[in-house]
Design a protein around this motif. Sequence first.
Motif, PDB file in Angstrom:
ATOM      1  N   ILE A 150     -28.256 -29.315   3.250  1.00 28.26           N
ATOM      2  CA  ILE A 150     -28.167 -30.097   4.012  1.00 28.26           C
ATOM      3  C   ILE A 150     -26.800 -31.030   3.488  1.00 28.26           C
ATOM      4  CG2 ILE A 150     -28.359 -32.033   0.883  1.00 28.26           C
ATOM      5  CD1 ILE A 150     -30.531 -33.836   2.636  1.00 28.26           C
ATOM      6  N   SER A 151     -26.407 -32.133   3.840  1.00 31.30           N
ATOM      7  CA  SER A 151     -25.689 -33.032   4.842  1.00 31.30           C
ATOM      8  C   SER A 151     -25.271 -34.013   4.134  1.00 31.30           C
ATOM      9  CB  SER A 151     -25.366 -32.736   6.209  1.00 31.30           C
ATOM     10  OG  SER A 151     -25.871 -34.175   6.632  1.00 31.30           O
ATOM     11  N   LEU A 152     -24.471 -34.467   3.910  1.00 28.83           N
ATOM     12  CA  LEU A 152     -24.161 -36.031   3.281  1.00 28.83           C
ATOM     13  C   LEU A 152     -24.674 -37.392   4.419  1.00 28.83           C
ATOM     14  CD1 LEU A 152     -20.674 -36.152   1.131  1.00 28.83           C
ATOM     15  CD2 LEU A 152     -23.207 -36.489   0.416  1.00 28.83           C
ATOM     16  N   ASP A 153     -24.522 -36.800   5.524  1.00 29.01           N
ATOM     17  CA  ASP A 153     -24.671 -37.831   6.207  1.00 29.01           C
ATOM     18  C   ASP A 153     -26.636 -37.536   6.416  1.00 29.01           C
ATOM     19  OD1 ASP A 153     -22.837 -38.554   7.324  1.00 29.01           O
ATOM     20  OD2 ASP A 153     -22.692 -37.175   9.565  1.00 29.01           O
ATOM     21  N   ALA A 154     -27.169 -36.284   6.413  1.00 27.64           N
ATOM     22  CA  ALA A 154     -28.688 -36.068   6.220  1.00 27.64           C
ATOM     23  C   ALA A 154     -28.961 -37.125   4.961  1.00 27.64           C
ATOM     24  CB  ALA A 154     -29.188 -35.415   5.950  1.00 27.64           C
ATOM     25  N   ILE A 155     -28.651 -37.257   3.538  1.00 29.02           N
ATOM     26  CA  ILE A 155     -28.561 -38.198   2.975  1.00 29.02           C
ATOM     27  C   ILE A 155     -28.799 -39.388   2.745  1.00 29.02           C
ATOM     28  CG2 ILE A 155     -28.338 -38.343   0.313  1.00 29.02           C
ATOM     29  CD1 ILE A 155     -27.435 -35.207  -0.068  1.00 29.02           C
ATOM     30  N   LYS A 156     -27.213 -39.771   3.364  1.00 31.98           N
ATOM     31  CA  LYS A 156     -27.352 -40.738   3.612  1.00 31.98           C
ATOM     32  C   LYS A 156     -28.398 -41.586   4.637  1.00 31.98           C
ATOM     33  CE  LYS A 156     -23.873 -44.294   6.577  1.00 31.98           C
ATOM     34  NZ  LYS A 156     -23.185 -43.789   7.061  1.00 31.98           N
ATOM     35  N   ASN A 157     -28.703 -41.034   5.499  1.00 32.72           N
ATOM     36  CA  ASN A 157     -30.158 -41.554   6.570  1.00 32.72           C
ATOM     37  C   ASN A 157     -31.345 -41.193   5.745  1.00 32.72           C
ATOM     38  OD1 ASN A 157     -27.811 -40.871   9.176  1.00 32.72           O
ATOM     39  ND2 ASN A 157     -28.643 -39.120   9.635  1.00 32.72           N
ATOM     40  N   ARG A 158     -31.710 -40.624   4.762  1.00 36.87           N
ATOM     41  CA  ARG A 158     -32.595 -40.860   4.283  1.00 36.87           C
ATOM     42  C   ARG A 158     -32.512 -41.941   2.827  1.00 36.87           C
ATOM     43  NH1 ARG A 158     -34.961 -36.369   3.123  1.00 36.87           N
ATOM     44  NH2 ARG A 158     -34.973 -35.350   4.941  1.00 36.87           N
ATOM     45  N   LEU A 159     -31.366 -41.971   2.010  1.00 33.10           N
ATOM     46  CA  LEU A 159     -31.966 -43.266   1.812  1.00 33.10           C
ATOM     47  C   LEU A 159     -31.439 -44.693   2.329  1.00 33.10           C
ATOM     48  CD1 LEU A 159     -28.891 -41.954  -1.179  1.00 33.10           C
ATOM     49  CD2 LEU A 159     -31.705 -42.268  -1.624  1.00 33.10           C
ATOM     50  N   GLN A 160     -30.172 -44.889   3.328  1.00 32.49           N
ATOM     51  CA  GLN A 160     -31.246 -46.077   4.141  1.00 32.49           C
ATOM     52  C   GLN A 160     -31.883 -46.070   4.558  1.00 32.49           C
ATOM     53  OE1 GLN A 160     -27.933 -45.320   7.137  1.00 32.49           O
ATOM     54  NE2 GLN A 160     -26.536 -46.010   6.026  1.00 32.49           N
ATOM     55  N   ALA A 161     -32.775 -44.890   5.177  1.00 32.42           N
ATOM     56  CA  ALA A 161     -34.080 -45.242   5.652  1.00 32.42           C
ATOM     57  C   ALA A 161     -35.478 -46.085   4.185  1.00 32.42           C
ATOM     58  CB  ALA A 161     -35.374 -44.050   6.093  1.00 32.42           C
ATOM     59  N   GLU A 162     -35.614 -45.078   2.979  1.00 32.63           N
ATOM     60  CA  GLU A 162     -36.641 -45.092   2.489  1.00 32.63           C
ATOM     61  C   GLU A 162     -36.035 -45.961   0.652  1.00 32.63           C
ATOM     62  OE1 GLU A 162     -38.550 -41.434   1.784  1.00 32.63           O
ATOM     63  OE2 GLU A 162     -38.247 -41.358   3.846  1.00 32.63           O
ATOM     64  N   GLY A 163     -35.039 -45.748   0.395  1.00 35.02           N
ATOM     65  CA  GLY A 163     -34.059 -46.979  -0.843  1.00 35.02           C
ATOM     66  C   GLY A 163     -34.002 -45.582  -1.554  1.00 35.02           C
ATOM     67  N   PHE A 164     -34.404 -43.881  -1.885  1.00 34.23           N
ATOM     68  CA  PHE A 164     -34.126 -43.509  -2.584  1.00 34.23           C
ATOM     69  C   PHE A 164     -35.046 -41.941  -1.884  1.00 34.23           C
ATOM     70  CE2 PHE A 164     -39.376 -43.406  -2.072  1.00 34.23           C
ATOM     71  CZ  PHE A 164     -39.810 -42.197  -1.759  1.00 34.23           C
ATOM     72  N   MET A 165     -34.599 -40.576  -2.872  1.00 34.15           N
ATOM     73  CA  MET A 165     -34.936 -39.329  -2.537  1.00 34.15           C
ATOM     74  C   MET A 165     -34.510 -38.791  -3.975  1.00 34.15           C
ATOM     75  SD  MET A 165     -31.155 -37.890  -0.093  1.00 34.15           S
ATOM     76  CE  MET A 165     -32.591 -36.514   0.127  1.00 34.15           C
ATOM     77  N   PHE A 166     -35.490 -37.528  -3.616  1.00 33.79           N
ATOM     78  CA  PHE A 166     -35.652 -36.300  -4.350  1.00 33.79           C
ATOM     79  C   PHE A 166     -35.268 -34.867  -3.879  1.00 33.79           C
ATOM     80  CE2 PHE A 166     -38.289 -32.139  -4.373  1.00 33.79           C
ATOM     81  CZ  PHE A 166     -37.297 -31.900  -6.023  1.00 33.79           C
ATOM     82  N   LEU A 167     -34.201 -34.509  -4.715  1.00 35.73           N
ATOM     83  CA  LEU A 167     -32.655 -33.610  -4.313  1.00 35.73           C
ATOM     84  C   LEU A 167     -33.221 -32.484  -4.597  1.00 35.73           C
ATOM     85  CD1 LEU A 167     -30.942 -33.299  -1.814  1.00 35.73           C
ATOM     86  CD2 LEU A 167     -28.921 -33.904  -4.548  1.00 35.73           C
ATOM     87  N   PRO A 168     -33.773 -31.206  -3.980  1.00 41.16           N
ATOM     88  CA  PRO A 168     -34.541 -29.989  -4.595  1.00 41.16           C
ATOM     89  C   PRO A 168     -32.968 -29.396  -5.279  1.00 41.16           C
ATOM     90  CG  PRO A 168     -35.133 -29.884  -2.718  1.00 41.16           C
ATOM     91  CD  PRO A 168     -34.533 -31.259  -2.775  1.00 41.16           C
TER      92      PRO A 168
END
Length: 250
Positions: free
Chosen positions: A12-30
Amino acid sequence: MTSSSTSSSGPISLDAIKNRLQAEGFMFLPAQQTRALLQQQHAADWESFADSWNDLGVDRYMADGGRYRRRRYATFSLADGHITPKQHQPHYQSRDYNLLNGGIERWFSPIKDEIVEHPTLRAILAMSADMASSLTPTSQHPYKWHAEVHQFRIEADPQTQAKPTPEGMHRDGVDWVFVFMVDRDNIREGVTSIHTLDQKTTLGSFTLAQPMDAAIVNDHRVYHGVTAVEPEDPTKPAHRDVLVVTLRYE
């Protein structure tokens, strides 16, 4: 495990993490994804890092009278790729954010020097600062991030309701929260859930089950909490170890 932000186990890229967090405000990272990101920051010797959780002091500030939580604590200044430990200081939260244990200065045992300098902790702090900075508009970038680092062990037994978040569903009063699973031994439950700011809607839930599984939370946008843990085998010791890193503007 269920979550609207659960990712696949691939890179996963930092851009993908950024997009997920901007959309949802949280994420699970395996764990596989966390490990790859930490290796980019030169993490090493996970075994000695995780072993340090066997030497934590009892948290004697638990207003519920519990003696099931052990911890150590340290603070850092993060700026321009530099990680600077700060002089040992108390942990303080207002009762607006921690109704159970807030409103007082809590002096926890300091994180040991060898862990403060450990390449895995340094990699975690560097990764967390990079993520937080990438998610903050350039015009709002802080000169430095104030990082608070908590080593937590929750010890479970059949007679105790061992709560990873004894204050319940909460915010921490910071900008970003990063939670890294270190070890689960003879433990069940410990489900992380994410809620809207009015706490009426559950946005997602997941379990940090493997070493290096991680959760990232925008503290301005969501509440989070973790269910109580209990032993799978009540005749044997049981614990849940995590590292929590919080960042706020300095």
